[in-house]
Design a protein around this motif. Structure first.
Motif, PDB file in Angstrom:
ATOM      1  N   LEU A   6      49.069  41.306  31.609  1.00 49.83           N
ATOM      2  CA  LEU A   6      48.019  40.579  31.035  1.00 49.83           C
ATOM      3  C   LEU A   6      47.525  40.909  29.771  1.00 49.83           C
ATOM      4  O   LEU A   6      47.239  42.031  29.606  1.00 49.83           O
ATOM      5  N   PRO A   7      47.304  39.908  28.980  1.00 52.79           N
ATOM      6  CA  PRO A   7      46.437  40.310  27.578  1.00 52.79           C
ATOM      7  C   PRO A   7      44.965  40.597  27.786  1.00 52.79           C
ATOM      8  O   PRO A   7      44.450  39.970  28.545  1.00 52.79           O
ATOM      9  N   LEU A   8      44.542  41.610  27.162  1.00 50.73           N
ATOM     10  CA  LEU A   8      43.162  41.746  27.124  1.00 50.73           C
ATOM     11  C   LEU A   8      42.432  40.471  26.572  1.00 50.73           C
ATOM     12  O   LEU A   8      42.886  39.812  25.516  1.00 50.73           O
ATOM     13  N   ILE A   9      41.225  39.960  27.049  1.00 51.86           N
ATOM     14  CA  ILE A   9      40.273  39.225  26.717  1.00 51.86           C
ATOM     15  C   ILE A   9      39.338  39.873  25.901  1.00 51.86           C
ATOM     16  O   ILE A   9      38.552  40.553  26.257  1.00 51.86           O
ATOM     17  N   LEU A  10      39.116  39.170  24.517  1.00 53.82           N
ATOM     18  CA  LEU A  10      38.159  39.758  23.865  1.00 53.82           C
ATOM     19  C   LEU A  10      37.185  38.946  23.289  1.00 53.82           C
ATOM     20  O   LEU A  10      37.283  37.854  23.381  1.00 53.82           O
ATOM     21  N   ASP A  11      35.905  39.502  23.166  1.00 51.24           N
ATOM     22  CA  ASP A  11      34.563  38.783  22.708  1.00 51.24           C
ATOM     23  C   ASP A  11      34.316  37.651  23.803  1.00 51.24           C
ATOM     24  O   ASP A  11      33.538  36.724  23.330  1.00 51.24           O
ATOM     25  N   GLN A  12      34.413  38.043  25.136  1.00 50.86           N
ATOM     26  CA  GLN A  12      33.851  37.089  25.934  1.00 50.86           C
ATOM     27  C   GLN A  12      33.815  37.986  27.450  1.00 50.86           C
ATOM     28  O   GLN A  12      34.664  38.839  27.642  1.00 50.86           O
ATOM     29  N   TRP A  13      32.739  37.538  28.231  1.00 51.30           N
ATOM     30  CA  TRP A  13      32.778  38.179  29.407  1.00 51.30           C
ATOM     31  C   TRP A  13      33.982  37.638  30.385  1.00 51.30           C
ATOM     32  O   TRP A  13      34.310  36.767  30.523  1.00 51.30           O
ATOM     33  N   THR A  14      34.627  38.769  31.044  1.00 51.76           N
ATOM     34  CA  THR A  14      35.553  38.555  31.969  1.00 51.76           C
ATOM     35  C   THR A  14      35.497  39.225  33.108  1.00 51.76           C
ATOM     36  O   THR A  14      34.832  40.689  33.185  1.00 51.76           O
ATOM     37  N   GLU A  15      35.718  38.470  34.353  1.00 45.76           N
ATOM     38  CA  GLU A  15      35.593  39.245  35.516  1.00 45.76           C
ATOM     39  C   GLU A  15      36.808  40.234  36.062  1.00 45.76           C
ATOM     40  O   GLU A  15      37.897  39.636  35.809  1.00 45.76           O
ATOM     41  N   ILE A  16      36.331  41.314  36.564  1.00 45.60           N
ATOM     42  CA  ILE A  16      37.517  42.130  37.281  1.00 45.60           C
ATOM     43  C   ILE A  16      37.085  42.091  38.637  1.00 45.60           C
ATOM     44  O   ILE A  16      36.003  42.375  39.099  1.00 45.60           O
ATOM     45  N   ARG A  17      37.944  41.803  39.525  1.00 45.01           N
ATOM     46  CA  ARG A  17      37.671  41.562  41.007  1.00 45.01           C
ATOM     47  C   ARG A  17      38.840  42.520  41.839  1.00 45.01           C
ATOM     48  O   ARG A  17      40.224  42.206  41.531  1.00 45.01           O
ATOM     49  N   VAL A  18      38.529  43.354  42.704  1.00 44.46           N
ATOM     50  CA  VAL A  18      39.409  44.293  43.337  1.00 44.46           C
ATOM     51  C   VAL A  18      39.061  43.938  45.071  1.00 44.46           C
ATOM     52  O   VAL A  18      37.851  44.024  45.488  1.00 44.46           O
ATOM     53  N   GLU A  19      39.934  43.360  45.598  1.00 43.06           N
ATOM     54  CA  GLU A  19      39.959  43.106  46.998  1.00 43.06           C
ATOM     55  C   GLU A  19      40.551  44.333  47.683  1.00 43.06           C
ATOM     56  O   GLU A  19      41.689  44.715  47.487  1.00 43.06           O
ATOM     57  N   ILE A  20      39.879  44.915  48.554  1.00 40.58           N
ATOM     58  CA  ILE A  20      40.075  46.324  49.105  1.00 40.58           C
ATOM     59  C   ILE A  20      40.239  46.241  50.679  1.00 40.58           C
ATOM     60  O   ILE A  20      39.156  45.689  51.209  1.00 40.58           O
ATOM     61  N   ASP A  21      41.042  46.596  51.369  1.00 40.71           N
ATOM     62  CA  ASP A  21      41.351  46.732  52.721  1.00 40.71           C
ATOM     63  C   ASP A  21      41.490  48.173  53.108  1.00 40.71           C
ATOM     64  O   ASP A  21      42.766  48.639  53.154  1.00 40.71           O
TER      65      ASP A  21
END
Length: 195
Positions: A6-21
């Protein structure tokens, strides 16, 4: 394992989500809502399979690159409640995070800390500014089973990854073997970084 790019998103807030089991030793990572990777939790980032089946800490760093801002971190047990969260709004702007809110620098070293900033806030108040050798840790204890959702918001300034311009080279174009020559290289970095 299934990987995406995925391309990096610059100059804006971006969510990182990790679903862990932890019960299945599995995780899925999403960037701005898009699937990025799924694999065993214990695989570790380098697929060394030396990880431990627990949630031990969150580690925020900038990897010696341009500043990176983080905000609104949380760890939630699925079907349960929020285990931990931090929005950094109660911390004084400019203050070191080492020793605040159970945060500490790598190996408990205060020189590896990050600082509270309001320069790139997505919430009403503050975020964390990670620069250069900052490596900020918040540890957990006792999370060895169950399903969890970890979220964080990240802001990468537009200057991240901007390469320097091609250098100009000043010096002789030919010469004799065994003779020393002087050359001058000049390059400009759009971010003002050292070249």
């Amino acid at each position: 394992n299934d990987y995406a790019t995925l391309p990096l998103i610059l100059d804006q807030w971006t969510e990182i989500r990790v679903e862990i089991d932890l019960d299945s030793d599995w995780m899925e990572i999403y960037y701005d809502g898009d699937f990025l990777v799924e694999k065993e939790w214990t695989a570790e980032p380098g697929n060394t399979y030396t990880g431990i089946l627990n949630i031990g800490c969150v580690d925020l760093y900038a990897n010696f690159a341009s500043p990176v801002f983080y905000d609104d971190l949380s760890l939630e047990e699925l079907g349960g409640s929020v285990v931990w969260s931090d929005d950094f709004e109660s911390y004084a702007v400019g203050s070191s995070m080492h020793g605040q809110g159970e945060w500490k620098g790598w190996d408990n070293d205060p020189t590896w800390t990050a600082y509270v900033s309001n320069a790139q806030s997505r919430s009403p108040e503050n975020s964390i500014d990670i620069k250069a050798n900052a490596d900020l840790i918040h540890e957990y204890d006792g999370y060895t089973s169950g399903q969890y959702l970890y979220t964080a918001w990240i802001y990468l300034p537009a200057s991240v990854g901007e390469p320097p311009e091609a250098p100009t080279i000043d010096g002789p174009m030919s010469g004799d073997p065994g003779t020393s020559y002087d050359y001058k290289f000049n390059a400009v970095d759009p971010d003002g970084d050292d070249v």
